[in-house]
Scaffold this active site. Sequence first.
Site, mmCIF file in Angstrom:
data_model
loop_
_atom_site.group_PDB
_atom_site.id
_atom_site.type_symbol
_atom_site.label_atom_id
_atom_site.label_comp_id
_atom_site.label_asym_id
_atom_site.label_seq_id
_atom_site.Cartn_x
_atom_site.Cartn_y
_atom_site.Cartn_z
ATOM 1 N N GLY A 254 0.857 -1.068 -0.013
ATOM 2 C CA GLY A 254 0.013 0.070 -0.087
ATOM 3 C C GLY A 254 0.837 1.298 -0.022
ATOM 4 N N TYR B 17 -14.912 -2.495 8.008
ATOM 5 C CA TYR B 17 -13.741 -1.880 8.146
ATOM 6 C C TYR B 17 -13.249 -2.257 9.488
ATOM 7 C CZ TYR B 17 -10.044 1.531 8.156
ATOM 8 O OH TYR B 17 -8.823 1.842 8.410
#
Length: 225
Positions: free
Chosen positions: A14, A168
Amino acid sequence: MAWDLGGKTVLVTGATSGIGLEASVELARRGARVVMVGRNPERTEAAVDDVVTRSTSREVLHLLCDFSSQTAIRALAAAVRKGHERLHVLVNNAGGVNRRRWLTEDGIEATFAVNHLGYFLLTNLLLDLLVRSAPARVVTVASISHRRGTLDFDDLGFEHGYFLMRAYSRSKLANVLFAAELARRLAGTGVTSNSRPIAPSVMSVLPLARRCWVPCVPEKKSLSR
């Protein structure tokens, strides 16, 4: 005093924006050979150029991986092994949020697949390389939203009502638990495992969450790093 990371190899997932990008810059400044992992080729190459410019390091490389695919994660691990005899730091940072529930090619709810199972699989595929490189460490980037997370093993993939922030938070709770158990299992190996619940990741998803705080039906839309 700044740590000298000369001669150390660091893998950052990421890495094209946000925490991953800034971490890559700082690690490169401190002398590490940084391997940046991104999903999009153009964005990843641009991020590498940015890190090289800001850090003045030439020891910045990149690999590509879509963390929604376990096949792609296995290919990433193979590429790391092929290209590097040692791995001193693994930064698990790739992740995202999804407005609507969708399943990956492996049949797994996407938020949990990318944010947690991706970390789990990659770490385990590289674990013996990390142990051989000791002292080494695994850093798993979580979020303070893990405090609101739950683990319902009867409905881990939110088949009966999907909420963006619940999905999440669940993935981030799994990150924290994984890092803690990994630390226990690695005791005495010279490899440490730490989880870092960082607040900015929450801020990046809140505007989207406010628009999506309703049960959602399957549709593939995501905001990821």
